[in-house]
Scaffold this active site. Structure first.
Site, PDB file in Angstrom:
ATOM      1  N   ARG A 163       0.851  -1.187   0.000  1.00  0.00           N
ATOM      2  CA  ARG A 163       0.000   0.000   0.000  1.00  0.00           C
ATOM      3  C   ARG A 163       0.887   1.237   0.000  1.00  0.00           C
ATOM      4  O   ARG A 163       1.879   1.308   0.723  1.00  0.00           O
ATOM      5  CB  ARG A 163      -0.925   0.021   1.219  1.00  0.00           C
ATOM      6  CG  ARG A 163      -2.061  -0.998   1.179  1.00  0.00           C
ATOM      7  CD  ARG A 163      -3.071  -0.665   0.088  1.00  0.00           C
ATOM      8  NE  ARG A 163      -4.207  -1.571   0.063  1.00  0.00           N
ATOM      9  CZ  ARG A 163      -4.282  -2.676  -0.665  1.00  0.00           C
ATOM     10  NH1 ARG A 163      -3.233  -3.051  -1.402  1.00  0.00           N
ATOM     11  NH2 ARG A 163      -5.376  -3.424  -0.664  1.00  0.00           N
ATOM     12  N   HIS A 221      -0.858  -0.296  -9.698  1.00  0.00           N
ATOM     13  CA  HIS A 221      -1.525  -1.174  -8.729  1.00  0.00           C
ATOM     14  C   HIS A 221      -2.067  -2.435  -9.408  1.00  0.00           C
ATOM     15  O   HIS A 221      -3.247  -2.796  -9.267  1.00  0.00           O
ATOM     16  CB  HIS A 221      -2.656  -0.435  -8.010  1.00  0.00           C
ATOM     17  CG  HIS A 221      -2.976  -1.034  -6.661  1.00  0.00           C
ATOM     18  ND1 HIS A 221      -3.399  -0.291  -5.583  1.00  0.00           N
ATOM     19  CD2 HIS A 221      -2.939  -2.318  -6.223  1.00  0.00           C
ATOM     20  CE1 HIS A 221      -3.616  -1.086  -4.544  1.00  0.00           C
ATOM     21  NE2 HIS A 221      -3.347  -2.329  -4.922  1.00  0.00           N
ATOM     22  N   GLU A 270      -4.317   7.272  -5.424  1.00  0.00           N
ATOM     23  CA  GLU A 270      -4.543   6.506  -6.650  1.00  0.00           C
ATOM     24  C   GLU A 270      -5.914   6.860  -7.230  1.00  0.00           C
ATOM     25  O   GLU A 270      -6.882   6.982  -6.486  1.00  0.00           O
ATOM     26  CB  GLU A 270      -4.471   5.004  -6.354  1.00  0.00           C
ATOM     27  CG  GLU A 270      -3.097   4.552  -5.887  1.00  0.00           C
ATOM     28  CD  GLU A 270      -3.009   3.064  -5.579  1.00  0.00           C
ATOM     29  OE1 GLU A 270      -4.056   2.371  -5.654  1.00  0.00           O
ATOM     30  OE2 GLU A 270      -1.907   2.586  -5.277  1.00  0.00           O
TER      31      GLU A 270
END
Length: 306
Positions: A224, A272, A253
């Site tokens: 993360r 991601h 994000e």
């Protein structure tokens, strides 16, 4: 109604229909709000778009939020509990993909893959300053610290050891494994490569200070983005304190176009997708289908976190 809130590829859509049956799952693009179907949703298949308290309150039939993956920091857990909505994740389903992505980012940073790829495509692969080769390196002989020792780190550790790295790890408690157990602070301060495999909690948010890392080290983050102080990461990379970084996740994000990380030549980036392979998606969907079946029959749900 079972709703998948994501932007699925054609292959993902086909996999959903193959696992659940054609037309059983309703697809809503992640860029769209769920307001139009909130009244009818019983199961939400959640990827990354935050599940907020107002949405949970607006969905009276919602009984299960099924995370397709592991991290549940994007789900309002307290609100779910208050509304009697179960929250489940699926540890282990994406471990292979994340382990492989972490390894690929390490290699890409150490071998400067992006730099040499771009030069080769431009017809300049054999004309780079020879000094550029002084900044490449190997995993062998380096001390690699795994910050967190869950499923993905456990898959990655023996591969790194087989390549000749000295593997150490930080975790809440020591494990019966052939790797040294170190405090997180020591992993950060002494390792040549630090790979993050920690959950995001209030205790771990901002826990990684890149300027406290060993000079010349590499940071890899497939966990993360909020684990890392991003401003200090930029400073560490710009100053040369860090050799480089491989990042699949970010504090915000999608990444803003003006994020300074995007302009740094010693960073390898991905949006991601460490977890996102067709194989992982099938494993995730099979767990989700089983939990939907259990929900309908009143059986105990798999991997309930709230």
């Amino acid at each position: 109604m079972i709703v998948l809130h994501a932007r699925p590829s054609p292959g993902f859509r086909a996999a959903v229909d193959a696992v659940f049956g054609a037309g059983v799952v309703v697809h809503v693009d992640e860029a769209e709000a769920l307001d139009g179907v909130a009244d009818a949703i019983t199961v939400l298949l959640h990827v990354l778009t935050p599940v907020t308290p107002p949405f949970i309150a607006s969905a009276p039939k919602l009984r299960l939020i099924q995370k397709l993956g592991v991290g549940v920091n994007t789900i309002a857990l307290d609100a779910a509990r208050e509304q009697g909505v179960a929250v489940c994740n699926m540890p282990g389903t994406n471990s292979q993909a994340v382990a492989e992505m972490a390894l690929s980012l390490m290699l890409a940073v150490l071998r400067r893959t992006c730099f040499f790829d771009a030069r080769t495509r431009a017809g300049e692969g054999w004309t780079a300053d020879p000094a550029e080769l002084d900044s490449v390196g190997e995993i062998a002989g380096r001390k690699v610290g795994l910050a967190g020792f869950g499923n993905s780190a456990q898959r990655l550790a023996p591969v790194l050891a087989a390549l000749g790295a000295e593997v150490v790890y930080a975790a809440r408690t020591p494990r019966d494994v052939p790797y040294a157990f170190w405090p997180l602070e020591r992993v950060i301060a002494e390792c040549d490569i630090v790979s993050l495999h920690m959950p995001l909690t209030e205790e771990t948010r901002g826990a990684i200070d890149p300027l406290a890392m060993k000079a010349g080290a590499v940071l890899v983050n497939t966990a993360r983005g909020e684990l890392v102080d991003e401003a200090r990461l930029v400073e560490a990379l710009r100053s040369g304190h860090l050799r480089g970084a491989g990042l699949d996740v970010f504090a915000q994000e999608p990444v803003a176009p003006d994020n300074p990380l995007l302009a740094l030549p010693n960073v390898v980036l991905a949006p991601h997708i460490a977890w996102l392979t067709p194989e992982t998606l099938v494993r995730c969907l099979e767990v989700a289908r089983e939990n939907c079946r259990r929900l309908a029959t009143g059986e105990a749900l798999l991997h309930k976190v709230a």
